[in-house]
Design a protein around this motif. Structure first.
Motif, short mmCIF file in Angstrom:
data_model
loop_
_atom_site.label_atom_id
_atom_site.label_comp_id
_atom_site.label_asym_id
_atom_site.label_seq_id
_atom_site.Cartn_x
_atom_site.Cartn_y
_atom_site.Cartn_z
N ARG A 1 28.84 13.59 9.67
CA ARG A 1 28.60 12.22 10.09
C ARG A 1 29.82 11.32 9.90
O ARG A 1 29.99 10.33 10.61
CB ARG A 1 27.41 11.67 9.31
CG ARG A 1 26.86 10.36 9.85
CD ARG A 1 25.63 9.90 9.09
NE ARG A 1 25.95 9.43 7.76
CZ ARG A 1 25.50 9.96 6.62
NH1 ARG A 1 24.69 11.01 6.68
NH2 ARG A 1 25.83 9.46 5.46
N HIS B 1 21.09 10.15 11.14
CA HIS B 1 20.73 10.23 9.73
C HIS B 1 20.44 11.65 9.28
O HIS B 1 20.44 11.93 8.07
CB HIS B 1 19.52 9.33 9.44
CG HIS B 1 18.26 9.79 10.09
ND1 HIS B 1 17.94 9.50 11.40
CD2 HIS B 1 17.22 10.54 9.60
CE1 HIS B 1 16.77 10.05 11.70
NE2 HIS B 1 16.32 10.68 10.64
N ARG B 2 20.19 12.56 10.22
CA ARG B 2 19.92 13.96 9.86
C ARG B 2 21.19 14.77 9.64
O ARG B 2 21.13 15.95 9.30
CB ARG B 2 19.08 14.62 10.95
CG ARG B 2 17.66 14.07 11.07
CD ARG B 2 16.98 14.58 12.32
NE ARG B 2 17.05 16.03 12.41
CZ ARG B 2 17.04 16.72 13.56
NH1 ARG B 2 16.97 16.07 14.71
NH2 ARG B 2 17.11 18.02 13.56
N SER C 1 24.68 15.25 7.52
CA SER C 1 25.38 14.88 6.29
C SER C 1 26.80 14.44 6.60
O SER C 1 27.37 14.79 7.64
CB SER C 1 25.41 16.07 5.32
OG SER C 1 24.11 16.44 4.93
N ARG C 2 27.38 13.66 5.68
CA ARG C 2 28.75 13.18 5.91
C ARG C 2 29.71 14.35 6.10
O ARG C 2 30.59 14.31 6.97
CB ARG C 2 29.21 12.30 4.74
CG ARG C 2 28.49 10.96 4.67
CD ARG C 2 29.00 10.13 3.53
NE ARG C 2 30.39 9.75 3.71
CZ ARG C 2 30.81 8.74 4.47
NH1 ARG C 2 29.92 8.01 5.13
NH2 ARG C 2 32.08 8.44 4.58
N ASP D 1 23.05 11.65 0.57
CA ASP D 1 22.44 11.61 1.91
C ASP D 1 20.96 11.32 1.80
O ASP D 1 20.32 11.72 0.88
CB ASP D 1 22.66 12.95 2.63
CG ASP D 1 24.12 13.14 3.00
OD1 ASP D 1 24.66 12.27 3.70
OD2 ASP D 1 24.70 14.14 2.57
#
Length: 202
Positions: A27, A38-39, A41-42, A202
């Protein structure tokens, strides 16, 4: 034709060239393959180039990664046409040199991260920060001077800690690319994912 990923997201398709030895997916905008949602992860997953070809590894993401509909439990070798699902995005792996196969082929799992001192963890976290901080380009990590300024250390102290980290991660070559390789190795062993989750859950 050069290998690439077809990234299908939000009704659009973009191509990401398979360049270098590591492509991060997540993300955070700094990833080579940045995916919104939002599903995701960074720092979600990573593609790695080995002599035998490309493989994909999930980096402990919250919602997981699938390859051809199968949840990714360990690193897996990719073949031309494989479908990778990350959150709302579908990625198609296109590599003319990769042999098609219906078998699940795995690569050896990465060794666990080495034991690090607190200060070595600080240096490594700062080195890997481009993975989780927007607006910076991975895999080019901060310079020794930038690391020293960020951590309040002298250049010589940072060099000493980096030398220890090179030894602990088995980077024995002495060249200008050791810092990017150290960051890549930290990602491969899951160390950078630990820093990312510590900085932003997250």
């Amino acid at each position: 034709m050069t290998g690439h990923l077809e990234v299908h997201e939000g009704g659009r398709v973009r191509l990401v060239t398979l360049a270098g030895d590591l492509l991060s997916i997540g993300r955070a905008p700094a990833n080579e393959v940045a995916i919104a949602g939002h599903r995701v992860s960074r720092l979600h997953a990573v593609l790695e180039r080995f002599p035998s070809g490309w493989s994909i590894r999930d980096l402990g993401s919250t919602n997981g990664t699938t390859v051809n509909g199968v949840p990714l439990r360990q690193a897996r070798t990719l073949h031309d046409g494989d479908r990778i699902d990350v959150g709302p995005a579908r990625l198609l792996f296109r590599s003319p040199a990769a042999e098609p196969s219906t078998e699940t082929v795995t690569v050896e799992p990465a060794p666990p991260p080495p034991a690090l001192t607190r200060r070595e963890q600080d240096v490594l976290a700062a080195l890997c920060r481009p993975l989780t901080a927007a607006g910076q380009a991975f895999p080019e990590p901060p310079s020794v001077r930038e690391l020293a300024a960020a951590l309040g250390l002298s250049d010589s102290a940072v060099k000493k800690h980096l030398t220890n980290l090179y030894d602990k991660f088995g980077l024995v070559t002495n060249d200008e690319r050791r810092r990017p390789r150290l960051a890549s190795e930290a990602v491969r062993r899951g160390q950078a994912a630990h820093f990312s989750s510590s900085a932003s859950r997250d």
